[in-house]
Design a protein around this motif. Structure first.
Motif, PDB file in Angstrom:
ATOM      1  N   GLN A 172     -40.919  18.348  13.457  1.00 35.81           N
ATOM      2  CA  GLN A 172     -41.082  18.547  14.958  1.00 35.81           C
ATOM      3  C   GLN A 172     -39.658  17.798  15.573  1.00 35.81           C
ATOM      4  N   THR A 173     -39.094  18.514  16.350  1.00 37.25           N
ATOM      5  CA  THR A 173     -37.940  17.626  17.380  1.00 37.25           C
ATOM      6  C   THR A 173     -38.623  16.732  18.227  1.00 37.25           C
ATOM      7  N   ILE A 174     -38.247  15.622  18.354  1.00 33.73           N
ATOM      8  CA  ILE A 174     -38.914  14.772  19.427  1.00 33.73           C
ATOM      9  C   ILE A 174     -37.941  13.870  20.169  1.00 33.73           C
ATOM     10  N   LEU A 175     -37.777  13.831  21.498  1.00 33.04           N
ATOM     11  CA  LEU A 175     -36.667  13.081  22.126  1.00 33.04           C
ATOM     12  C   LEU A 175     -37.626  11.957  22.805  1.00 33.04           C
ATOM     13  N   ILE A 176     -37.258  10.651  22.491  1.00 35.84           N
ATOM     14  CA  ILE A 176     -37.790   9.518  22.830  1.00 35.84           C
ATOM     15  C   ILE A 176     -36.755   8.598  23.767  1.00 35.84           C
ATOM     16  N   HIS A 177     -37.169   8.854  25.247  1.00 34.04           N
ATOM     17  CA  HIS A 177     -36.450   8.187  26.440  1.00 34.04           C
ATOM     18  C   HIS A 177     -36.543   6.868  26.159  1.00 34.04           C
ATOM     19  N   GLY A 178     -35.569   5.873  26.381  1.00 28.52           N
ATOM     20  CA  GLY A 178     -35.891   4.461  26.203  1.00 28.52           C
ATOM     21  C   GLY A 178     -36.093   4.131  24.715  1.00 28.52           C
ATOM     22  N   GLY A 179     -35.031   4.433  23.857  1.00 27.73           N
ATOM     23  CA  GLY A 179     -35.189   4.372  22.450  1.00 27.73           C
ATOM     24  C   GLY A 179     -35.163   2.947  21.747  1.00 27.73           C
ATOM     25  N   ALA A 207     -41.549   7.659  10.605  1.00 30.03           N
ATOM     26  CA  ALA A 207     -42.417   7.405   9.514  1.00 30.03           C
ATOM     27  C   ALA A 207     -42.953   8.722   9.088  1.00 30.03           C
ATOM     28  N   VAL A 208     -43.470   9.639  10.129  1.00 27.00           N
ATOM     29  CA  VAL A 208     -44.088  10.778   9.877  1.00 27.00           C
ATOM     30  C   VAL A 208     -42.942  11.996   9.448  1.00 27.00           C
ATOM     31  N   LYS A 209     -41.640  11.609   9.293  1.00 27.43           N
ATOM     32  CA  LYS A 209     -40.746  12.732   9.319  1.00 27.43           C
ATOM     33  C   LYS A 209     -40.342  13.709  10.337  1.00 27.43           C
ATOM     34  N   ALA A 210     -40.692  13.351  11.571  1.00 27.80           N
ATOM     35  CA  ALA A 210     -40.257  14.152  12.509  1.00 27.80           C
ATOM     36  C   ALA A 210     -38.707  13.692  12.792  1.00 27.80           C
ATOM     37  N   LYS A 211     -38.016  14.840  13.309  1.00 28.99           N
ATOM     38  CA  LYS A 211     -36.603  14.615  13.564  1.00 28.99           C
ATOM     39  C   LYS A 211     -36.266  14.067  15.050  1.00 28.99           C
ATOM     40  N   VAL A 212     -35.883  12.733  14.945  1.00 27.56           N
ATOM     41  CA  VAL A 212     -35.971  12.122  16.245  1.00 27.56           C
ATOM     42  C   VAL A 212     -34.772  11.744  16.805  1.00 27.56           C
ATOM     43  N   PHE A 213     -34.753  11.760  17.969  1.00 29.41           N
ATOM     44  CA  PHE A 213     -33.630  11.611  18.910  1.00 29.41           C
ATOM     45  C   PHE A 213     -34.102  10.711  19.970  1.00 29.41           C
ATOM     46  N   ALA A 214     -32.904   9.964  20.431  1.00 27.88           N
ATOM     47  CA  ALA A 214     -33.437   8.868  21.366  1.00 27.88           C
ATOM     48  C   ALA A 214     -32.230   8.832  22.232  1.00 27.88           C
ATOM     49  N   THR A 215     -32.761   8.223  23.653  1.00 27.90           N
ATOM     50  CA  THR A 215     -31.754   8.046  24.793  1.00 27.90           C
ATOM     51  C   THR A 215     -31.753   6.538  25.005  1.00 27.90           C
ATOM     52  N   VAL A 216     -30.627   6.125  25.295  1.00 25.25           N
ATOM     53  CA  VAL A 216     -29.857   4.734  25.392  1.00 25.25           C
ATOM     54  C   VAL A 216     -29.099   4.853  26.528  1.00 25.25           C
ATOM     55  N   SER A 266     -26.620   2.095  27.091  1.00 19.97           N
ATOM     56  CA  SER A 266     -25.532   1.349  26.692  1.00 19.97           C
ATOM     57  C   SER A 266     -24.756   1.787  25.323  1.00 19.97           C
ATOM     58  N   LYS A 267     -23.505   1.636  25.262  1.00 23.01           N
ATOM     59  CA  LYS A 267     -23.155   2.087  24.010  1.00 23.01           C
ATOM     60  C   LYS A 267     -23.275   1.345  22.882  1.00 23.01           C
ATOM     61  N   GLU A 268     -23.751  -0.045  23.190  1.00 21.98           N
ATOM     62  CA  GLU A 268     -24.075  -1.048  22.288  1.00 21.98           C
ATOM     63  C   GLU A 268     -25.250  -0.921  21.682  1.00 21.98           C
ATOM     64  N   ASP A 269     -26.014   0.037  22.264  1.00 20.30           N
ATOM     65  CA  ASP A 269     -27.416   0.307  21.714  1.00 20.30           C
ATOM     66  C   ASP A 269     -27.571   1.385  20.762  1.00 20.30           C
ATOM     67  N   PHE A 270     -26.267   2.165  20.755  1.00 22.07           N
ATOM     68  CA  PHE A 270     -26.455   3.493  20.003  1.00 22.07           C
ATOM     69  C   PHE A 270     -26.622   3.069  18.570  1.00 22.07           C
ATOM     70  N   SER A 271     -26.064   2.111  17.767  1.00 25.36           N
ATOM     71  CA  SER A 271     -26.449   1.688  16.427  1.00 25.36           C
ATOM     72  C   SER A 271     -27.675   1.132  16.213  1.00 25.36           C
ATOM     73  N   ASP A 285     -29.889  11.269  16.006  1.00 29.72           N
ATOM     74  CA  ASP A 285     -28.687  11.137  17.106  1.00 29.72           C
ATOM     75  C   ASP A 285     -29.094  10.327  18.365  1.00 29.72           C
ATOM     76  N   VAL A 286     -28.354   9.855  19.038  1.00 30.51           N
ATOM     77  CA  VAL A 286     -28.445   8.982  20.199  1.00 30.51           C
ATOM     78  C   VAL A 286     -27.699   9.406  21.394  1.00 30.51           C
ATOM     79  N   ILE A 287     -28.465   9.473  22.486  1.00 31.34           N
ATOM     80  CA  ILE A 287     -27.630  10.194  23.878  1.00 31.34           C
ATOM     81  C   ILE A 287     -27.338   8.892  24.678  1.00 31.34           C
ATOM     82  N   ASN A 288     -26.233   8.805  25.326  1.00 28.30           N
ATOM     83  CA  ASN A 288     -26.154   7.833  26.308  1.00 28.30           C
ATOM     84  C   ASN A 288     -26.490   8.546  27.660  1.00 28.30           C
TER      85      ASN A 288
END
Length: 330
Positions: A147-154, A168-177, A179-184, A193-196
């Motif tokens: 499943q695709t999941i977007l986690i706000h405040g990653g 860990a459960v093999k979901a397709k994980v995306f996150a918002t941050v 600041s650019k320093e939080d991408f990595s 993938d990470v969203i600013n």
């Protein structure tokens, strides 16, 4: 015993050192020698008086997260013994005493043996945020592999654990941050993938990452106006889970998309004495994942002891903490 208490609500300076009575053992409980605790936003809100309805009576010993050693066990508790190293979110709210003391009385249902491969201070960083993330992902959203999941405040307290659990459960994980320093860092935790969130619109990242379909699950640890963005980013028949729903919203997007909306408030078992064993079981399963290397707490580099509780609260409230703020009892 020595404790750090508050006798009134206020800023971080309201903490006082006091000698208070040692806790008396009760049926179904254990007494812990407290080794470490961590600061959560709810601890600051209780201290400040923002949520008086859930605050312990004065003089109050705050903080729910605890890691420590069992030093006394009620005769009806069969799954723990003296000397066990354990962790829990065990008190610090109305009807309970907290971890900012030498000893803490805790309902045995709430505790689990701490992960073996991390320190006491790292273990103390985990309970509240991990239980919140676990309930949101697995008990509310029922997240599955693929499943695709977007986690706000990653990279937040709850968010960085949620990203790791979803990975860990093999979901397709995306996150918002924000600041650019939080991408990595978000990618290190497991985001594909990470969203600013400050720079990219919802329409843009929904198109870029899901070809316009939307995400199966949104886990929103931010709340407020961000909850509206969560509704916009969700797929048809998707699920939105939030940890912050004390706001007013137009629910038309939920209707139009047939969305499910769930809220996590992990303190309910503590406050209402309901289904407390659930949290102990979550921490037991979490400990296994930590020892397998699938989950790791992110701890701020500042080192605090209990006598520096005011400084620890001030750091969290400043917004400058990088990871969970923990304190060791010396």
């Amino acid at each position: 015993m020595k404790a750090h208490i508050i006798t009134q609500f206020g800023d971080p300076s309201v903490f006082k050192i006091a000698n208070i009575s040692k806790p008396e053992l009760k049926p179904g409980h254990v007494i812990l020698q407290v080794k470490a605790t961590s600061v959560n936003q709810i601890d600051c809100k209780i201290r400040s008086g923002a949520v008086p309805d859930i605050a312990p009576n004065f003089p109050a010993v705050l903080h729910g997260d605890v890691a420590g050693i069992v030093v006394a066990v009620s005769s009806d508790v069969l799954h723990f013994k003296i000397g066990d190293e354990v962790y829990a979110c065990g008190g610090g709210v109305k009807g309970t005493s907290g971890a900012l003391a030498e000893l803490m009385l805790v309902d045995a249902h709430l505790i689990a043996k701490k992960p073996k491969k991390i320190s006491m201070s790292e273990a103390a960083a985990l309970p509240l945020v991990s239980i919140t993330a676990w309930e949101g992902l697995f008990l509310k959203a029922r997240l599955q592999a693929g499943q695709t999941i977007l986690i706000h405040g990653g990279v937040g307290g709850v968010g960085h654990i949620a990203v790791q659990l979803a990975r860990a459960v093999k979901a397709k994980v995306f996150a918002t941050v924000t600041s650019k320093e939080d991408f990595s860092l978000a990618k290190k935790f497991g985001a594909l993938d990470v969203i600013n969130a400050k720079d990219e619109t919802v329409d843009s990242y929904v198109q870029r990452l899901t070809h316009g379909k939307g995400f199966d699950i949104i886990f929103d640890t931010v709340g407020g106006t961000n909850l509206d963005r969560s509704f916009a980013a969700a797929a048809i028949d998707g699920t939105v889970v939030t940890t912050a729903a004390r706001s007013t919203h137009d629910l038309t997007p939920l209707h139009n998309k047939g969305l499910n909306l769930d809220v996590v408030f992990m303190l309910n078992p503590l406050l209402k004495n309901l289904n407390r064993a659930k949290q102990g079981f979550i921490l037991k399963d979490l400990a296994a994942l930590v020892d397998e290397g699938a989950v790791r707490p992110w701890v701020d580099s500042h080192s605090f002891v209990f006598d520096q509780i005011s400084e620890a609260h001030a750091l969290l409230e400043s917004g400058q903490a990088r990871g969970k703020v923990v304190l060791n009892n010396q």
